[in-house]
Write a protein that holds these residues in place. Sequence first.
Motif, PDB file in Angstrom:
ATOM      1  N   MET A   1     -54.236  20.590 117.652  1.00  0.00           N
ATOM      2  CA  MET A   1     -54.701  21.946 117.183  1.00  0.00           C
ATOM      3  C   MET A   1     -55.448  22.677 118.259  1.00  0.00           C
ATOM      4  O   MET A   1     -56.330  21.858 119.198  1.00  0.00           O
ATOM      5  N   ASN A   2     -55.232  23.875 118.675  1.00  0.00           N
ATOM      6  CA  ASN A   2     -55.960  24.783 119.784  1.00  0.00           C
ATOM      7  C   ASN A   2     -56.770  25.691 119.071  1.00  0.00           C
ATOM      8  O   ASN A   2     -56.681  25.886 117.906  1.00  0.00           O
ATOM      9  N   CYS A   3     -57.698  26.412 119.855  1.00  0.00           N
ATOM     10  CA  CYS A   3     -58.356  27.308 119.450  1.00  0.00           C
ATOM     11  C   CYS A   3     -57.694  28.735 118.361  1.00  0.00           C
ATOM     12  O   CYS A   3     -58.098  28.928 117.583  1.00  0.00           O
ATOM     13  N   HIS A   4     -56.557  28.939 119.026  1.00  0.00           N
ATOM     14  CA  HIS A   4     -55.889  30.046 118.379  1.00  0.00           C
ATOM     15  C   HIS A   4     -55.485  29.634 117.128  1.00  0.00           C
ATOM     16  O   HIS A   4     -55.514  30.276 115.812  1.00  0.00           O
ATOM     17  N   ASP A   5     -54.965  28.203 116.910  1.00  0.00           N
ATOM     18  CA  ASP A   5     -54.345  27.927 115.535  1.00  0.00           C
ATOM     19  C   ASP A   5     -55.687  27.595 114.620  1.00  0.00           C
ATOM     20  O   ASP A   5     -55.675  27.912 113.517  1.00  0.00           O
ATOM     21  N   LEU A   6     -56.845  27.366 115.082  1.00  0.00           N
ATOM     22  CA  LEU A   6     -58.021  27.137 114.497  1.00  0.00           C
ATOM     23  C   LEU A   6     -58.426  28.489 113.737  1.00  0.00           C
ATOM     24  O   LEU A   6     -58.624  28.700 112.653  1.00  0.00           O
ATOM     25  N   ARG A   7     -58.404  29.459 114.740  1.00  0.00           N
ATOM     26  CA  ARG A   7     -58.686  30.854 114.038  1.00  0.00           C
ATOM     27  C   ARG A   7     -57.633  31.221 112.764  1.00  0.00           C
ATOM     28  O   ARG A   7     -58.183  31.900 112.332  1.00  0.00           O
ATOM     29  N   GLU A   8     -56.557  30.813 113.084  1.00  0.00           N
ATOM     30  CA  GLU A   8     -55.543  31.436 112.077  1.00  0.00           C
ATOM     31  C   GLU A   8     -55.995  30.482 110.785  1.00  0.00           C
ATOM     32  O   GLU A   8     -55.558  30.933 109.699  1.00  0.00           O
TER      33      GLU A   8
ATOM     34  N   PHE B   1     -57.929  19.806 111.982  1.00  0.00           N
ATOM     35  CA  PHE B   1     -58.930  21.290 112.044  1.00  0.00           C
ATOM     36  C   PHE B   1     -60.380  20.513 112.483  1.00  0.00           C
ATOM     37  O   PHE B   1     -61.001  21.095 113.435  1.00  0.00           O
ATOM     38  N   GLU B   2     -61.036  19.442 111.648  1.00  0.00           N
ATOM     39  CA  GLU B   2     -62.260  18.899 111.871  1.00  0.00           C
ATOM     40  C   GLU B   2     -62.262  18.270 113.254  1.00  0.00           C
ATOM     41  O   GLU B   2     -63.305  18.505 113.893  1.00  0.00           O
ATOM     42  N   THR B   3     -61.322  17.721 113.871  1.00  0.00           N
ATOM     43  CA  THR B   3     -61.365  16.857 115.004  1.00  0.00           C
ATOM     44  C   THR B   3     -61.568  18.046 116.132  1.00  0.00           C
ATOM     45  O   THR B   3     -62.122  17.833 117.015  1.00  0.00           O
ATOM     46  N   HIS B   4     -60.786  19.154 115.998  1.00  0.00           N
ATOM     47  CA  HIS B   4     -60.887  20.257 116.804  1.00  0.00           C
ATOM     48  C   HIS B   4     -62.207  20.694 116.992  1.00  0.00           C
ATOM     49  O   HIS B   4     -62.789  21.011 118.166  1.00  0.00           O
ATOM     50  N   VAL B   5     -62.847  20.934 115.572  1.00  0.00           N
ATOM     51  CA  VAL B   5     -64.221  21.588 115.569  1.00  0.00           C
ATOM     52  C   VAL B   5     -65.219  20.740 116.264  1.00  0.00           C
ATOM     53  O   VAL B   5     -66.183  21.091 116.890  1.00  0.00           O
TER      54      VAL B   5
ATOM     55  N   CYS C   1     -65.521  27.063 118.898  1.00  0.00           N
ATOM     56  CA  CYS C   1     -64.985  26.824 117.556  1.00  0.00           C
ATOM     57  C   CYS C   1     -65.872  26.398 116.447  1.00  0.00           C
ATOM     58  O   CYS C   1     -66.206  26.999 115.375  1.00  0.00           O
ATOM     59  N   ARG C   2     -66.710  25.667 116.916  1.00  0.00           N
ATOM     60  CA  ARG C   2     -67.901  25.086 115.897  1.00  0.00           C
ATOM     61  C   ARG C   2     -68.714  25.978 115.612  1.00  0.00           C
ATOM     62  O   ARG C   2     -69.222  26.226 114.315  1.00  0.00           O
ATOM     63  N   THR C   3     -69.238  26.952 116.557  1.00  0.00           N
ATOM     64  CA  THR C   3     -69.890  28.156 116.445  1.00  0.00           C
ATOM     65  C   THR C   3     -69.424  29.090 115.529  1.00  0.00           C
ATOM     66  O   THR C   3     -70.272  29.531 114.388  1.00  0.00           O
ATOM     67  N   GLU C   4     -68.269  29.435 115.674  1.00  0.00           N
ATOM     68  CA  GLU C   4     -67.523  30.303 114.788  1.00  0.00           C
ATOM     69  C   GLU C   4     -67.480  29.844 113.586  1.00  0.00           C
ATOM     70  O   GLU C   4     -67.600  30.621 112.508  1.00  0.00           O
ATOM     71  N   VAL C   5     -66.901  28.678 113.231  1.00  0.00           N
ATOM     72  CA  VAL C   5     -66.804  28.336 111.791  1.00  0.00           C
ATOM     73  C   VAL C   5     -68.192  28.085 111.142  1.00  0.00           C
ATOM     74  O   VAL C   5     -68.137  28.589 109.904  1.00  0.00           O
ATOM     75  N   ALA C   6     -69.300  27.622 111.760  1.00  0.00           N
ATOM     76  CA  ALA C   6     -70.493  27.622 111.110  1.00  0.00           C
ATOM     77  C   ALA C   6     -70.970  29.188 110.867  1.00  0.00           C
ATOM     78  O   ALA C   6     -71.398  29.124 109.581  1.00  0.00           O
ATOM     79  N   ALA C   7     -70.639  30.133 111.499  1.00  0.00           N
ATOM     80  CA  ALA C   7     -71.131  31.491 111.277  1.00  0.00           C
ATOM     81  C   ALA C   7     -70.517  31.897 110.163  1.00  0.00           C
ATOM     82  O   ALA C   7     -70.904  32.420 109.129  1.00  0.00           O
TER      83      ALA C   7
END
Length: 133
Positions: free
Chosen positions: A1-8, A26-30, A36-42
């Motif tokens: 999974m890449n950053c684009h997939d994660l955002r979707e 998802f969790e592996t990528h984060v 991505c970790r910062t974005e998901v946490a926010a």
Amino acid sequence: MNCHDLRERTVDYLYGTLDERQRAAFETHVAGCEACRTEVAALERTLGQTRTALELTSDEPPARVRAAVMEAARANVRHGRAGLWEWLRSPWMLPAFATASLMVVFVFTRKAIVDAPSVKQRMEAPSPAPAEE
């Protein structure tokens, strides 16, 4: 999974609708991507604050709002019983009365208007031939 997939898929992750395989990816990528970790946490904080705010709001309106609504309803009931004069002064009464009056006049005078001898004569008379030049 890449950053684009994660955002979707972030919203699906936050609401727990990802299947096990997607969730693990998802969790592996984060775990390996700081951005991505910062974005998901926010977004998790935002979702948590939203849920907290929704839980704090009650379905009942404040007492002052309820009192104001009830007082307005009582005032409407007191003033809502208008007499005949108020009913006659309603905005739709004049057009309704005028329409009814015209209908009565037409019913009583239609025979004289439609069957008048001058109308019959004009209808039966031959039309004059156009003048030739």
